[in-house]
Design a protein around this motif. Structure first.
Motif, PDB file in Angstrom:
ATOM      1  N   PHE A  27      23.320  -0.011  16.577  1.00 10.23           N
ATOM      2  CA  PHE A  27      22.193   0.238  17.312  1.00 10.23           C
ATOM      3  C   PHE A  27      20.816  -0.491  16.613  1.00 10.23           C
ATOM      4  O   PHE A  27      20.624  -0.452  15.557  1.00 10.23           O
ATOM      5  N   SER A  28      20.269  -1.121  17.631  1.00 16.13           N
ATOM      6  CA  SER A  28      18.987  -1.715  16.996  1.00 16.13           C
ATOM      7  C   SER A  28      18.155  -0.603  16.142  1.00 16.13           C
ATOM      8  O   SER A  28      17.453  -1.139  15.339  1.00 16.13           O
ATOM      9  N   ASN A  29      17.989   0.523  16.567  1.00 12.81           N
ATOM     10  CA  ASN A  29      17.179   1.697  15.802  1.00 12.81           C
ATOM     11  C   ASN A  29      18.141   2.452  15.076  1.00 12.81           C
ATOM     12  O   ASN A  29      17.668   3.722  14.937  1.00 12.81           O
ATOM     13  N   TYR A  30      19.362   2.188  14.717  1.00  8.73           N
ATOM     14  CA  TYR A  30      20.210   3.218  14.038  1.00  8.73           C
ATOM     15  C   TYR A  30      19.977   3.141  12.669  1.00  8.73           C
ATOM     16  O   TYR A  30      19.784   2.172  11.919  1.00  8.73           O
ATOM     17  N   LYS A  31      19.912   4.571  12.158  1.00  9.62           N
ATOM     18  CA  LYS A  31      19.591   4.795  10.694  1.00  9.62           C
ATOM     19  C   LYS A  31      20.621   4.934   9.967  1.00  9.62           C
ATOM     20  O   LYS A  31      21.699   5.927  10.277  1.00  9.62           O
ATOM     21  N   VAL A  38      25.434  10.047   8.391  1.00  8.46           N
ATOM     22  CA  VAL A  38      25.151   9.123   9.360  1.00  8.46           C
ATOM     23  C   VAL A  38      24.649   9.751  10.694  1.00  8.46           C
ATOM     24  O   VAL A  38      23.549   9.501  11.093  1.00  8.46           O
ATOM     25  N   ASP A  39      25.427  10.728  11.172  1.00  8.19           N
ATOM     26  CA  ASP A  39      25.303  11.287  12.444  1.00  8.19           C
ATOM     27  C   ASP A  39      24.031  12.253  12.431  1.00  8.19           C
ATOM     28  O   ASP A  39      23.071  12.266  13.329  1.00  8.19           O
ATOM     29  N   ALA A  40      23.881  12.936  11.101  1.00  5.07           N
ATOM     30  CA  ALA A  40      22.715  13.678  10.745  1.00  5.07           C
ATOM     31  C   ALA A  40      21.448  12.745  11.077  1.00  5.07           C
ATOM     32  O   ALA A  40      20.412  13.233  11.388  1.00  5.07           O
ATOM     33  N   ASN A  41      21.539  11.575  10.645  1.00  7.18           N
ATOM     34  CA  ASN A  41      20.305  10.628  10.484  1.00  7.18           C
ATOM     35  C   ASN A  41      19.997  10.015  11.826  1.00  7.18           C
ATOM     36  O   ASN A  41      18.804   9.527  12.221  1.00  7.18           O
ATOM     37  N   ASN A  42      20.751  10.459  13.032  1.00  9.77           N
ATOM     38  CA  ASN A  42      20.790   9.886  14.209  1.00  9.77           C
ATOM     39  C   ASN A  42      20.986  10.822  15.229  1.00  9.77           C
ATOM     40  O   ASN A  42      22.047  10.854  15.907  1.00  9.77           O
ATOM     41  N   PRO A  43      20.122  11.918  15.362  1.00  9.20           N
ATOM     42  CA  PRO A  43      20.425  13.017  16.215  1.00  9.20           C
ATOM     43  C   PRO A  43      20.422  12.656  17.740  1.00  9.20           C
ATOM     44  O   PRO A  43      19.905  11.816  18.220  1.00  9.20           O
ATOM     45  N   GLY A  44      21.653  13.094  18.513  1.00 10.64           N
ATOM     46  CA  GLY A  44      21.886  12.859  19.630  1.00 10.64           C
ATOM     47  C   GLY A  44      22.541  11.557  19.802  1.00 10.64           C
ATOM     48  O   GLY A  44      22.859  10.906  21.034  1.00 10.64           O
ATOM     49  N   ASN A  45      22.806  10.735  18.781  1.00  3.68           N
ATOM     50  CA  ASN A  45      23.333   9.255  18.861  1.00  3.68           C
ATOM     51  C   ASN A  45      24.555   9.255  17.821  1.00  3.68           C
ATOM     52  O   ASN A  45      24.418   8.568  17.108  1.00  3.68           O
ATOM     53  N   PRO A  46      25.635   9.899  18.141  1.00  4.66           N
ATOM     54  CA  PRO A  46      26.646   9.926  17.080  1.00  4.66           C
ATOM     55  C   PRO A  46      27.429   8.572  16.903  1.00  4.66           C
ATOM     56  O   PRO A  46      27.506   7.717  17.930  1.00  4.66           O
ATOM     57  N   TRP A  47      27.813   8.367  15.745  1.00  2.00           N
ATOM     58  CA  TRP A  47      28.770   7.149  15.754  1.00  2.00           C
ATOM     59  C   TRP A  47      30.011   7.244  16.406  1.00  2.00           C
ATOM     60  O   TRP A  47      30.898   8.230  16.246  1.00  2.00           O
ATOM     61  N   ASP A  48      30.345   6.247  17.224  1.00  2.90           N
ATOM     62  CA  ASP A  48      31.474   6.395  18.134  1.00  2.90           C
ATOM     63  C   ASP A  48      32.312   4.903  18.146  1.00  2.90           C
ATOM     64  O   ASP A  48      32.985   5.042  19.084  1.00  2.90           O
ATOM     65  N   HIS A  49      32.026   4.307  17.221  1.00  2.00           N
ATOM     66  CA  HIS A  49      32.930   2.979  17.167  1.00  2.00           C
ATOM     67  C   HIS A  49      33.668   2.816  16.049  1.00  2.00           C
ATOM     68  O   HIS A  49      33.376   3.408  14.951  1.00  2.00           O
ATOM     69  N   ARG A  50      34.571   1.780  15.827  1.00  2.00           N
ATOM     70  CA  ARG A  50      35.427   1.790  14.802  1.00  2.00           C
ATOM     71  C   ARG A  50      35.646   0.036  14.379  1.00  2.00           C
ATOM     72  O   ARG A  50      35.899  -0.603  15.197  1.00  2.00           O
ATOM     73  N   TYR A  51      35.240  -0.145  13.175  1.00  2.00           N
ATOM     74  CA  TYR A  51      35.414  -1.440  12.796  1.00  2.00           C
ATOM     75  C   TYR A  51      37.170  -2.006  12.606  1.00  2.00           C
ATOM     76  O   TYR A  51      37.822  -1.076  12.064  1.00  2.00           O
ATOM     77  N   ALA A  52      37.370  -3.200  12.864  1.00  2.00           N
ATOM     78  CA  ALA A  52      38.619  -3.414  12.481  1.00  2.00           C
ATOM     79  C   ALA A  52      38.847  -4.812  11.469  1.00  2.00           C
ATOM     80  O   ALA A  52      39.652  -5.119  11.085  1.00  2.00           O
TER      81      ALA A  52
END
Length: 458
Positions: free
Chosen positions: A119-123, A387-401
């Motif tokens: 995300f453009s603003n992802y911490k 990572v999820d704690a740094n982005n409340p309400g915006n949990p990580w939901d993708h997996r890299y391949a």
């Protein structure tokens, strides 16, 4: 007359010839016997011209026998003292140079900075950790020994560490990084084989396709070559403690992961490794690995092959390269190539190295986790919760391949038994497309990873 004969040289000569070496005793007795049979011989050997009587020769024999007996007793006492001294010296040498227990280790202060452009603003995560690894070795005899490694880690960013439980990633507040017994195995020789048995780290050449501990056994055999280095062939078999493997379209259930939380008795590994010198400064390597998992009513298996080489182009320049392929239908090819200048050795203050490494790392060519060499898939990293704690309400939901990029690094030894490590990795991460049966969806995210680490050895 007797006194003159003894002082005239016969007795001192005989005593000196017999007391010095025990083997000279028969010769001295033969001389006395000859003199008894021929008394005139004594007047020829001594300074006195007086005749030698039978009584004087018998007295000489008696005195010589007493002296020989005293010399033999002295020699026996000296031999006993030398034997005792030798035993004590061996004990001292064993205590000084071969202690039955050895302990060494190293500490690390580490700062990792990951950046995922999902995300453009992802911490992203910013991890500061302190590590302590202790290694022990207990020598059973000249052939066998017991080894262990104990690892303790504290996350300075979240104050996690020191082992509160075995909850893993899903344990809130759990100090999930420490592993008090990381390795525990016995090592020795059976004939010409080097053998390991227990829990130990299995690393494929260049840590390219497998880099994880297993519970199992290892047998390695070395063949001398004309290059002064042995060609080594190694077999490993056991159970892996990798976090997970990934399913793909080969098994018709690609939405499932091969979840192996905390290790599984069903995840079995077979590994065949060869490392062969082919020139003075060149080695070729190969690895065949097979991992099988039985769980949730499934039977999944993956086979992976890798081939590589390392060579010194000159005294200071080393080139390493490897390729890997698996029997998966997707994401099944990877490669890595590295060029390194110099070598940082902790025992040589002032030594350093500089290197650049090119990756194309795809998930299904690795037998453990997604990637190796600290390249991270956030979903299954230790710090996904951070990572999820740094982005409340915006949990990580993708997996890299896959990852395609570069690493630039440098190591420096400022003082003996220390090392400063710096490297920066950057490139593109390809996202997995679940609907596409385990392939990438064509989207590539920017990825970067910086590490600064201070190591201290003891």
């Amino acid at each position: 007359m007797k006194k003159k004969l003894l002082m005239g040289g016969l007795l001192p000569a005989l005593v000196m010839s017999t007391c010095g070496v025990a083997g000279a005793q028969p010769a001295a007795m033969d001389t006395l016997t000859a003199m008894e049979q021929n008394p005139d011989a004594g007047s020829q050997m001594g300074a006195s011209t007086e005749p030698v009587t039978q009584e004087s020769l018998q007295e000489m024999r008696r005195q010589l026998e007493e002296q020989l007996q005293q010399a033999q007793e002295l020699q026996n006492r000296l031999n006993a003292q030398l034997g005792s001294l030798e035993k004590r010296m061996k004990k001292v040498e064993k205590r000084s140079w071969e202690p039955p227990i050895e302990i060494h280790g190293y500490g690390r202060l580490r700062w990792d900075k990951q950046n995922f452009d999902h995300f453009s603003n992802y911490k992203a995560a910013d991890e500061k950790t302190v590590w302590l690894n202790l290694f022990t070795k207990y020598r059973i005899n000249d052939t066998w020994s017991i080894h262990s490694e104990h690892e303790f880690v504290n996350n300075l960013s979240t104050n996690h560490g020191a082992y509160e439980g075995d909850g893993g990633n899903d344990a809130p507040g759990g100090k999930r990084y420490s592993r008090p017994v990381l390795q525990l195995y016995t090592e020795g020789r059976i004939g010409g084989l080097n053998v390991k048995l227990g829990r130990y780290y299995l690393q494929s050449p260049y840590k390219f396709t497998f880099d994880e501990k297993i519970d199992g056994w290892q047998a390695s055999y070395g063949i001398p070559t004309k290059w002064g280095r042995k060609a080594n062939f190694t077999v490993n078999a056991g159970k892996t403690y990798s976090k997970n493997m990934y399913a793909d379209m080969d098994y018709g259930n690609n939405n499932e992961r091969w979840d192996i939380p905390g290790g599984s008795t069903d995840a079995r590994v077979l590994s065949l490794i060869s490392e062969i010198p082919v020139a003075k400064n060149t080695n070729i390597t190969s690895h065949f690995g097979r991992i099988t998992w039985q769980g949730q009513g499934n039977h999944w298996q993956r086979k992976t092959w890798s081939f590589g080489f390392d060579t010194k182009l000159n005294r200071d320049l080393k080139l390493t390269a490897a390729i890997a392929k698996s029997d998966s239908q997707t994401l099944n090819k990877s490669h890595v190539i590295q060029l390194q200048y110099k070598e940082a050795r902790p025992d040589i203050p002032g030594s350093f190295d500089i290197y650049v490494k090119k990756y194309l790392q795809r998930g299904h060519t690795g037998m453990t986790n997604w990637f190796n060499d600290d390249i991270v898939c956030v979903t299954d990293s230790d710090f996904v919760g951070d990572v999820d704690a740094n982005n409340p309400g915006n949990p990580w939901d993708h997996r890299y391949a896959e990852f395609n990029g570069l690493r630039i690094g440098a190591d420096f030894v400022p003082v003996r038994n220390t090392k400063l490590l710096l490297h920066y990795t950057f490139g593109k991460m390809g996202l997995m497309d679940w609907a596409g049966n385990g392939r990438t969806n064509g989207k590539r995210d920017d990825y970067s990873f910086f590490r600064a680490q201070w190591e201290m050895y003891f």
